[in-house]
Design a protein around this motif. Sequence first.
Motif: not given
Length: 131
Positions: A64-91
Motif C-alpha cells: 500500500y505504501t508503494e501504491a501511495i508513492e506511485c500515486l504521488h509520482d502520478a500527481a506530480a505529472q501535471q494531471p488533468t482535473d479528471e485524472e487528479r480526481s481519480k488519483i485522489r480517489g485511489m489515494m
Amino acid sequence: TSFIVSSIHSFLCYCSEEEEDVATGVQKMNANGMATAVRNAEHEKGLGNEAFLRKERTEAVTHYTEAIECLHDAAAQQPTDEERSKIRGMMAVCFGNRAAAWLLPGEGQDPQKALEDASASVEHDAGYAKG
C-alpha cells in the motif's frame, strides 16, 4: 535590411515551432509517466489486498505504501482535473486499506498509524466511506 528582417522573422517562427514541439513532447512524457505510475499503483494495491487477505500486515503495508508513492509520482505529472480526481480517489482507498492493515491482530498492530492513515484517506476524498 529587408533581408535581415526576413531572416529574423524566419528564425523567430522556427523558434516558436520548436518551442511548441518541445512543449508537446513534455506533455506526452508527463501523460505517459502518469499512466505508468497509476498502473504501478493499481498493481501494488492489488498485491497489498492479497497480502491483507492472508493477514500479512508487513507485506500489505509495504505494498500500500508503494501504491501511495506511485500515486504521488502520478500527481506530480501535471494531471488533468479528471485524472487528479481519480488519483485522489485511489489515494483515499490506499490509505484506507493501509489503515485496515495496521489494525490486523498480532505483533505490529498500530492503532495510531491506522488513525493517521484513516485521516489521510478522508483528506484525499471526504466521501470515501471506509476512511
